[in-house]
Design a protein around this motif. Sequence first.
Motif, PDB file in Angstrom:
ATOM      1  N   ALA A 167      -2.772  -1.690  -1.438  1.00 37.67           N
ATOM      2  CA  ALA A 167      -1.852  -2.800  -1.139  1.00 37.67           C
ATOM      3  C   ALA A 167      -0.424  -2.393  -1.462  1.00 37.67           C
ATOM      4  CB  ALA A 167      -2.261  -4.041  -1.924  1.00 37.67           C
ATOM      5  N   ALA A 168      -0.029  -1.192  -1.028  1.00 36.26           N
ATOM      6  CA  ALA A 168       1.310  -0.692  -1.331  1.00 36.26           C
ATOM      7  C   ALA A 168       2.375  -1.659  -0.834  1.00 36.26           C
ATOM      8  CB  ALA A 168       1.509   0.682  -0.703  1.00 36.26           C
ATOM      9  N   THR A 169       3.332  -1.967  -1.680  1.00 35.96           N
ATOM     10  CA  THR A 169       4.388  -2.906  -1.322  1.00 35.96           C
ATOM     11  C   THR A 169       5.649  -2.185  -0.858  1.00 35.96           C
ATOM     12  OG1 THR A 169       4.925  -2.986  -3.694  1.00 35.96           O
ATOM     13  CG2 THR A 169       3.605  -4.796  -2.792  1.00 35.96           C
ATOM     14  N   VAL A 170       6.147  -1.258  -1.682  1.00 38.08           N
ATOM     15  CA  VAL A 170       7.383  -0.542  -1.327  1.00 38.08           C
ATOM     16  C   VAL A 170       7.229   0.962  -1.548  1.00 38.08           C
ATOM     17  CG1 VAL A 170       8.962  -2.477  -1.723  1.00 38.08           C
ATOM     18  CG2 VAL A 170       8.290  -1.039  -3.650  1.00 38.08           C
ATOM     19  N   ASP A 171       6.006   1.468  -1.473  1.00 41.62           N
ATOM     20  CA  ASP A 171       5.756   2.893  -1.667  1.00 41.62           C
ATOM     21  C   ASP A 171       6.561   3.688  -0.629  1.00 41.62           C
ATOM     22  OD1 ASP A 171       4.827   5.458  -1.937  1.00 41.62           O
ATOM     23  OD2 ASP A 171       2.746   5.011  -1.420  1.00 41.62           O
ATOM     24  N   PRO A 172       7.525   4.493  -1.054  1.00 40.30           N
ATOM     25  CA  PRO A 172       8.369   5.211  -0.092  1.00 40.30           C
ATOM     26  C   PRO A 172       7.603   6.210   0.764  1.00 40.30           C
ATOM     27  CG  PRO A 172       8.750   6.012  -2.322  1.00 40.30           C
ATOM     28  CD  PRO A 172       7.908   4.781  -2.455  1.00 40.30           C
ATOM     29  N   PHE A 173       6.469   6.727   0.250  1.00 38.76           N
ATOM     30  CA  PHE A 173       5.713   7.737   0.978  1.00 38.76           C
ATOM     31  C   PHE A 173       4.754   7.127   1.999  1.00 38.76           C
ATOM     32  CE2 PHE A 173       6.244   9.071  -3.527  1.00 38.76           C
ATOM     33  CZ  PHE A 173       7.331   9.899  -3.312  1.00 38.76           C
ATOM     34  N   ALA A 174       4.437   5.853   1.863  1.00 37.50           N
ATOM     35  CA  ALA A 174       3.538   5.183   2.798  1.00 37.50           C
ATOM     36  C   ALA A 174       4.297   4.091   3.536  1.00 37.50           C
ATOM     37  CB  ALA A 174       2.334   4.600   2.051  1.00 37.50           C
ATOM     38  N   THR A 175       4.669   3.028   2.817  1.00 43.93           N
ATOM     39  CA  THR A 175       5.387   1.912   3.423  1.00 43.93           C
ATOM     40  C   THR A 175       6.702   2.374   4.038  1.00 43.93           C
ATOM     41  OG1 THR A 175       4.520   0.582   1.581  1.00 43.93           O
ATOM     42  CG2 THR A 175       6.104  -0.461   3.045  1.00 43.93           C
ATOM     43  N   GLY A 176       7.435   3.183   3.308  1.00 38.07           N
ATOM     44  CA  GLY A 176       8.747   3.628   3.776  1.00 38.07           C
ATOM     45  C   GLY A 176       8.670   4.452   5.037  1.00 38.07           C
ATOM     46  N   VAL A 177       7.812   5.471   5.059  1.00 38.01           N
ATOM     47  CA  VAL A 177       7.691   6.352   6.222  1.00 38.01           C
ATOM     48  C   VAL A 177       7.165   5.582   7.428  1.00 38.01           C
ATOM     49  CG1 VAL A 177       6.521   8.383   7.156  1.00 38.01           C
ATOM     50  CG2 VAL A 177       7.369   8.411   4.799  1.00 38.01           C
ATOM     51  N   LEU A 401      -9.162  12.781   7.234  1.00 40.09           N
ATOM     52  CA  LEU A 401      -8.713  14.016   7.875  1.00 40.09           C
ATOM     53  C   LEU A 401      -7.305  14.406   7.447  1.00 40.09           C
ATOM     54  CD1 LEU A 401     -10.049  13.406  11.508  1.00 40.09           C
ATOM     55  CD2 LEU A 401     -10.936  15.046   9.835  1.00 40.09           C
ATOM     56  N   ILE A 402      -6.427  13.394   7.261  1.00 42.47           N
ATOM     57  CA  ILE A 402      -5.040  13.648   6.855  1.00 42.47           C
ATOM     58  C   ILE A 402      -4.791  12.884   5.559  1.00 42.47           C
ATOM     59  CG2 ILE A 402      -2.624  13.603   7.564  1.00 42.47           C
ATOM     60  CD1 ILE A 402      -3.552  13.389  10.450  1.00 42.47           C
ATOM     61  N   PRO A 403      -5.116  13.473   4.399  1.00 42.86           N
ATOM     62  CA  PRO A 403      -4.983  12.755   3.121  1.00 42.86           C
ATOM     63  C   PRO A 403      -3.551  12.360   2.774  1.00 42.86           C
ATOM     64  CG  PRO A 403      -6.341  14.738   2.888  1.00 42.86           C
ATOM     65  CD  PRO A 403      -5.678  14.815   4.219  1.00 42.86           C
ATOM     66  N   SER A 404      -2.561  13.050   3.357  1.00 41.23           N
ATOM     67  CA  SER A 404      -1.165  12.717   3.076  1.00 41.23           C
ATOM     68  C   SER A 404      -0.803  11.389   3.732  1.00 41.23           C
ATOM     69  CB  SER A 404      -0.247  13.819   3.605  1.00 41.23           C
ATOM     70  OG  SER A 404       1.100  13.397   3.596  1.00 41.23           O
ATOM     71  N   THR A 405      -0.454  10.386   2.906  1.00 39.94           N
ATOM     72  CA  THR A 405      -0.104   9.072   3.461  1.00 39.94           C
ATOM     73  C   THR A 405       1.132   9.145   4.341  1.00 39.94           C
ATOM     74  OG1 THR A 405       1.095   8.573   1.411  1.00 39.94           O
ATOM     75  CG2 THR A 405      -1.163   7.758   1.583  1.00 39.94           C
ATOM     76  N   SER A 406       2.119   9.906   3.902  1.00 40.87           N
ATOM     77  CA  SER A 406       3.348  10.031   4.689  1.00 40.87           C
ATOM     78  C   SER A 406       3.086  10.774   5.993  1.00 40.87           C
ATOM     79  CB  SER A 406       4.426  10.739   3.875  1.00 40.87           C
ATOM     80  OG  SER A 406       3.937  11.942   3.328  1.00 40.87           O
ATOM     81  N   GLY A 407       2.273  11.823   5.927  1.00 39.33           N
ATOM     82  CA  GLY A 407       1.935  12.581   7.132  1.00 39.33           C
ATOM     83  C   GLY A 407       1.160  11.740   8.131  1.00 39.33           C
ATOM     84  N   ALA A 437      -6.618   1.194   4.347  1.00 42.71           N
ATOM     85  CA  ALA A 437      -7.619   2.227   4.630  1.00 42.71           C
ATOM     86  C   ALA A 437      -7.378   3.471   3.787  1.00 42.71           C
ATOM     87  CB  ALA A 437      -7.586   2.577   6.114  1.00 42.71           C
ATOM     88  N   SER A 438      -6.114   3.854   3.640  1.00 42.01           N
ATOM     89  CA  SER A 438      -5.765   5.044   2.865  1.00 42.01           C
ATOM     90  C   SER A 438      -6.166   4.884   1.399  1.00 42.01           C
ATOM     91  CB  SER A 438      -4.268   5.321   2.984  1.00 42.01           C
ATOM     92  OG  SER A 438      -3.897   6.446   2.218  1.00 42.01           O
ATOM     93  N   GLY A 439      -5.796   3.755   0.794  1.00 42.69           N
ATOM     94  CA  GLY A 439      -6.158   3.521  -0.600  1.00 42.69           C
ATOM     95  C   GLY A 439      -7.657   3.412  -0.795  1.00 42.69           C
TER      96      GLY A 439
END
Length: 490
Positions: A167-177, A401-407, A437-439
Amino acid sequence: MPSAFTILFFIIIILAVLSWIIPAGKYATDASGNIIAHTYHQVASHPQGIWDVFMAMVVGMIGDSKTEGAIQISLFILVIGGFLGVVNKTGALNNGIAAVVHRYKGRERSLIPILMIVFALGGTTYGMGEETLAFYPLLIPVMMGCGFDSIVAVAVALVGTQVGVLAATVDPFATGVASATLKISPGDGLVTRLILLVIVTTISILYVMHYASEIKKDPTKSLVYAQRKEDEKRFMADNAEVKPLTKVQKRVLWLFALAFIIMIMGLVPWTDLNSHWTFFNTLTDWLHNLPVLGILIGKDLPALGTWCFNEITLLFIVMSIIVMLVAHMSESEFIDAFMGGMGELLSVAIIVAVARGIQVVMNNGMITATVLHWGEVGLSGLSRSAFIILTYIFYIPMSFLIPSTSGLAAATMGIMGPLGHFCHVSGSLVITAYQAASGWINLITPTSGILMGAMAIAHVNVSVWWKWIAKLMVILFVISCVFLGIAAVL
């Protein structure tokens, strides 16, 4: 499993090959650049070659006429890394959590919800993950000392952070990207994600506390009871005395919290939520009109609620400098810590550009519109709730397959966001589904270094962990589907 870089590069190659096969097409757009539904038409083919495949990653960073580059996002990620590097140099974060653990010694059951909330806040604000590995040697002996087991200790940090990511709110690597890819504010959908955060964090805390209570009453119910004596030999002697927080570290922790509070205040679109909430606009106008001081502050200072990546990047640069001054760091110590922190996240910054290369190949090959058209036709009879639940399910294997949230965000949001538009689902809710889904998958995937590292430190077989968390995974899956389905129709 190959690295995320390799997976993304092979996806770029596959899409370049498909540009020779899939018909090229275009949509008409409105004045804001948004796609207009039912306006698709085919155009001349634009197949992509070897040069285009390798150039896609370069253009993915700097951008071109068809695709916006990732440089703004990548710079923000690097600056966030520098900020965390400076904060970690003071030892404030590690010692802060250690101090909480020490303070609640003898009341460890009440410590479970407190720590899980702290870790969830770390997960939801900046994607806390690998940092938890430092806490397991501290948490395991504490939890075992009050009659729990190593699984409880791992769950406190691992489940805590990952439901925060869910439930990311302002995570720059997930929400931001993801927000930058869809060209919306990271503050869009913040209230929805806060509600989801409260729900999943509460459920997870109750789940962990129930298991802890059961094995407290009957230690044989522990899933690692057979290795209890070995665990006592391994961990109980490691329960070293914890040093109290210094005054400097306390101040740094306050500054750390303040940085994220200001970021949230800057990103939340206050006037969009309520047209009467104009306090920050009025305050900014007042500051601009002050004689001398208004010019000194800067006439381009935007009001809180209208910020985007440039503003929050500057925020973390300034907060890094303030932490340096408060912590009495020398110039060389600050630069080393800041550059070291940037280095830790360099791969994350670059992977965003590589992932954006997927969008470059699809846009230059002019197959993006064709794929969207297929989605538009296939989803024509689908309800909003059905679409968002299917989006959530789609992102589960993609997150594996792509564990990087930002990717993952940079690679897929260019397609999933417009598809949501066709089904009248907001881009912010598509982002919520992807993050959920990522979390969720991060709690069980063996490709996660966070999970496997925790299992190695705790000497817990991953199959035992899967057995322990299976019911929670089902509960979180159902809750996420129901929540997204309801949110889609509100």
